[in-house]
Design a protein around this motif. Structure first.
Motif, short mmCIF file in Angstrom:
data_model
loop_
_atom_site.label_atom_id
_atom_site.label_comp_id
_atom_site.label_asym_id
_atom_site.label_seq_id
_atom_site.Cartn_x
_atom_site.Cartn_y
_atom_site.Cartn_z
N LYS A 12 0.83 -1.21 0.00
CA LYS A 12 0.00 0.00 0.00
C LYS A 12 0.87 1.26 0.00
O LYS A 12 0.60 2.21 -0.74
CB LYS A 12 -0.92 0.01 1.21
CG LYS A 12 -1.89 1.20 1.23
CD LYS A 12 -2.80 1.16 2.44
CE LYS A 12 -3.83 2.29 2.39
NZ LYS A 12 -3.20 3.63 2.31
N ASP A 16 0.93 4.09 -2.87
CA ASP A 16 0.68 5.49 -2.51
C ASP A 16 1.80 6.39 -3.05
O ASP A 16 1.54 7.50 -3.55
CB ASP A 16 0.59 5.65 -0.99
CG ASP A 16 -0.72 5.11 -0.43
OD1 ASP A 16 -1.65 4.85 -1.22
OD2 ASP A 16 -0.80 4.94 0.80
N LYS A 141 -11.12 8.11 -9.67
CA LYS A 141 -10.82 6.95 -8.81
C LYS A 141 -9.61 7.22 -7.93
O LYS A 141 -9.61 6.87 -6.75
CB LYS A 141 -10.53 5.72 -9.68
CG LYS A 141 -11.75 5.03 -10.24
CD LYS A 141 -11.36 3.76 -10.97
CE LYS A 141 -10.86 2.70 -9.99
NZ LYS A 141 -10.49 1.45 -10.70
N ARG A 144 -10.37 9.57 -4.99
CA ARG A 144 -11.13 8.92 -3.92
C ARG A 144 -10.24 8.11 -2.99
O ARG A 144 -10.62 7.81 -1.85
CB ARG A 144 -12.20 8.01 -4.52
CG ARG A 144 -13.27 8.75 -5.28
CD ARG A 144 -14.39 7.83 -5.71
NE ARG A 144 -15.24 7.44 -4.58
CZ ARG A 144 -16.27 6.62 -4.67
NH1 ARG A 144 -16.59 6.09 -5.84
NH2 ARG A 144 -16.99 6.32 -3.63
N ASN A 145 -9.05 7.74 -3.47
CA ASN A 145 -8.16 6.91 -2.67
C ASN A 145 -6.96 7.67 -2.12
O ASN A 145 -6.07 7.07 -1.51
CB ASN A 145 -7.65 5.72 -3.51
CG ASN A 145 -8.77 4.75 -3.86
OD1 ASN A 145 -9.57 4.39 -3.02
ND2 ASN A 145 -8.85 4.35 -5.12
#
Length: 283
Positions: A12, A16, A141, A144-145
């Motif tokens: 993750k 990121d 998308k 939103r993350n």
């Protein structure tokens, strides 16, 4: 780039970092953002065992880009207008006034959420090309993350895509059709204006590729999908030599993943025209 992440938390953080980097790369038609978003979704099929070849390929692909920001507008340079209306941004985009559009976007960022503005960019893109609509979908998308100021940089990319000289007018028809159901399943404040135009765009895309829709993916992938569903995409991707991976293939595989995951019935366009038709032919 760091070594290949070995667990989900490290993975993750790795992704990121890629998103933050992509948000700071100036817009081009082969921009990094779509491939990072597609890669994230493909990895998400089986995050405990991500395709090692995809992670390695992404490391090499990212190195082709550098941080080159477009002109930034500081608070000392601009005074906000008394009334800020998001439709004004649309007028500037549609009249191809890029510097003015980016300036007005700067004002909007101060009064509206990044997600709401991203929806509006999708609305503008829904009457343009599949390529532009999908790029704005990737922007939406990604926003939103993300949880930092890099969200705002992604909006600049969306505006630049809408106003860029588009050499990809005839591309991404298949991918748009595949993503359709996922997009329709997404709750949006502007869905009443986006979704009808999206359906028109998708219907036009189906006409564009009606004769050769079954040729977009290989029979091997079709067989794996028929056998394993979404996991078949992971299996196919993981089996490929790294030298066979490329920008177009990764975007295609993520679109296929979306079509499988959000398929509403066994008789929808993707299953009937792409998967079942090839299986029947093979038999």
């Amino acid at each position: 780039m760091a070594e290949t992440p070995s667990n989900i938390d490290e993975l993750k953080l790795h992704l990121d970092t890629l998103f933050n980097f992509a948000s700071q790369v100036s817009y081009t038609q082969n921009h990094l953002l779509p491939i990072v978003q597609a890669g994230k979704s493909l990895i998400g099929i089986k995050p405990e065992d991500p395709p090692k070849n995809l992670l390695k390929w992404l490391e090499g692909y990212v190195k082709e880009f550098s941080l080159k920001k477009d002109e930034a507008y500081g608070e000392k340079e601009l005074e906000s207008p008394e009334v800020i209306d998001i439709s004004k941004l649309g007028e500037l985009v549609n009249s191809n006034q890029k510097p003015e559009a980016l300036k007005y976007l700067y004002y909007l960022k101060k009064v509206a959420s990044a997600e709401y503005i991203a929806e509006y960019l999708m609305e503008l893109a829904s009457v343009k090309s599949p390529f532009q609509f999908l790029f704005c979908w990737y922007v939406y998308k990604s926003i939103r993350n993300m949880e930092n100021e890099n969200q705002l940089s992604l909006l600049d990319l969306g505006v630049s895509c809408l106003m860029g000289v588009n050499g990809n007018e005839k591309t991404n028809h298949f991918e748009l059709i595949c993503y359709k159901q996922q997009i329709l399943n997404t709750k949006m404040l502007r869905s009443d204006s986006i979704f009808p135009s999206l359906k028109v765009l998708v219907n036009a895309a189906k006409l564009e590729i009606s004769e050769d829709c079954h040729t977009f993916i290989s029979l091997k992938l079709v067989e794996l999908i028929h056998e394993k569903g979404e996991l078949g995409v992971w299996t196919f991707l993981s089996s490929l030599p790294i030298e066979e991976l490329n920008y177009e293939l990764i975007l295609l595989l993520d679109a296929v993943r979306s079509a499988i995951r959000y398929s509403s019935t066994e008789n929808d366009w993707f299953m009937e025209k792409v998967i079942n038709s090839q299986v029947k032919t093979a038999c």
